[in-house]
Design a protein around this motif. Structure first.
Motif, mmCIF file in Angstrom:
data_model
loop_
_atom_site.group_PDB
_atom_site.id
_atom_site.type_symbol
_atom_site.label_atom_id
_atom_site.label_comp_id
_atom_site.label_asym_id
_atom_site.label_seq_id
_atom_site.Cartn_x
_atom_site.Cartn_y
_atom_site.Cartn_z
ATOM 1 N N PRO A 1 0.796 -1.220 0.000
ATOM 2 C CA PRO A 1 0.000 0.000 0.000
ATOM 3 C C PRO A 1 0.839 1.286 0.000
ATOM 4 O O PRO A 1 0.365 2.323 -0.459
ATOM 5 N N ASP A 2 2.065 1.234 0.481
ATOM 6 C CA ASP A 2 2.892 2.439 0.457
ATOM 7 C C ASP A 2 3.309 2.818 -0.959
ATOM 8 O O ASP A 2 3.556 3.989 -1.234
ATOM 9 N N TRP A 3 3.385 1.847 -1.838
ATOM 10 C CA TRP A 3 3.843 2.120 -3.207
ATOM 11 C C TRP A 3 2.734 1.915 -4.235
ATOM 12 O O TRP A 3 2.990 1.891 -5.429
ATOM 13 N N SER A 4 1.517 1.772 -3.781
ATOM 14 C CA SER A 4 0.368 1.598 -4.675
ATOM 15 C C SER A 4 -0.237 2.966 -5.009
ATOM 16 O O SER A 4 -0.654 3.696 -4.100
ATOM 17 N N PRO A 5 -0.305 3.321 -6.288
ATOM 18 C CA PRO A 5 -0.937 4.599 -6.654
ATOM 19 C C PRO A 5 -2.384 4.697 -6.176
ATOM 20 O O PRO A 5 -2.825 5.760 -5.737
ATOM 21 N N GLN A 6 -3.127 3.595 -6.242
ATOM 22 C CA GLN A 6 -4.524 3.624 -5.795
ATOM 23 C C GLN A 6 -4.610 3.890 -4.301
ATOM 24 O O GLN A 6 -5.460 4.658 -3.848
ATOM 25 N N ALA A 7 -3.733 3.276 -3.534
ATOM 26 C CA ALA A 7 -3.732 3.497 -2.078
ATOM 27 C C ALA A 7 -3.315 4.926 -1.756
ATOM 28 O O ALA A 7 -3.905 5.560 -0.872
ATOM 29 N N LEU A 8 -2.333 5.442 -2.470
ATOM 30 C CA LEU A 8 -1.911 6.824 -2.250
ATOM 31 C C LEU A 8 -3.051 7.786 -2.584
ATOM 32 O O LEU A 8 -3.304 8.738 -1.842
ATOM 33 N N ALA A 9 -3.763 7.522 -3.661
ATOM 34 C CA ALA A 9 -4.907 8.360 -4.017
ATOM 35 C C ALA A 9 -5.978 8.319 -2.931
ATOM 36 O O ALA A 9 -6.497 9.368 -2.512
ATOM 37 N N ALA A 10 -6.306 7.138 -2.462
ATOM 38 C CA ALA A 10 -7.326 6.992 -1.417
ATOM 39 C C ALA A 10 -6.881 7.657 -0.113
ATOM 40 O O ALA A 10 -7.681 8.345 0.546
ATOM 41 N N ASP A 11 -5.614 7.490 0.254
ATOM 42 C CA ASP A 11 -5.101 8.117 1.473
ATOM 43 C C ASP A 11 -5.141 9.637 1.369
ATOM 44 O O ASP A 11 -5.464 10.326 2.345
ATOM 45 N N THR A 12 -4.815 10.144 0.214
ATOM 46 C CA THR A 12 -4.846 11.597 0.003
ATOM 47 C C THR A 12 -6.266 12.129 0.160
ATOM 48 O O THR A 12 -6.492 13.092 0.891
ATOM 49 N N LEU A 13 -7.204 11.496 -0.504
ATOM 50 C CA LEU A 13 -8.592 11.955 -0.421
ATOM 51 C C LEU A 13 -9.118 11.848 1.008
ATOM 52 O O LEU A 13 -9.868 12.721 1.459
#
Length: 158
Positions: free
Chosen positions: A81-93
């Motif tokens: 999850p630290d290097w997943s673009p989808q996880a980064l997007a979700a964490d940002t939102l």
């Protein structure tokens, strides 16, 4: 280094974060070793949370920017999850307290707001600093569209 980070506090954590980042950026090291150093940098950063809103935003901003850099330089990894673009997007939102529409509506009058409200808009601008780069790593869909909307809104914020 991991045990040092676990016991450290304050400026020692910041130093550990930066040392780990410098190793993660070393092109002389193998990719997996660079990722391990990048994880240590994230660990040190996340340990700097002290319960204040200021630290929450600072840690989140550094977390998002670092994860984006690792994704850009070493490539995404959807198994982590630290290097997943989808996880980064979700964490940002999840870190944003305003919708892009509400932030855009507030932006024109920001100079007349109390300092706390200006800081809130500024934090949103900081927390979305990586989105233009992140959008390129996401497949078309609702998540990507939310980020595209935020990239437009970000330009309006103080």
């Amino acid at each position: 280094m991991r045990s040092f980070i676990a016991a450290a506090s304050g400026m020692a954590l910041e130093t550990a974060r930066l040392v780990a980042q410098s190793h993660a950026c070393s092109s002389r090291l193998p990719q997996e070793e660079r990722r391990a150093w990048a994880k240590l940098s994230l660990l040190a950063n996340r340990r700097m949370l002290d319960g204040t809103e200021e630290s929450r935003h600072r840690v989140a901003h550094q977390d998002f920017m670092w994860r984006m850099r690792v994704i850009d330089e070493l490539g995404p990894d959807d198994t982590d999850p630290d290097w997943s673009p989808q996880a980064l997007a979700a964490d940002t939102l999840a870190a944003l307290t305003l919708t892009p529409e509400r932030a855009a509506a507030l932006a024109p009058g920001w100079r007349d707001f109390p300092v706390e409200d200006i800081l809130r808009l500024r934090r949103h601008k900081n927390l979305t600093a990586h989105l233009e780069r992140l959008v390129g790593h996401l497949a078309p869909g609702p998540l990507r569209e939310q980020l595209v909307t935020w990239t437009g809104t970000r330009r309006l914020l103080p």
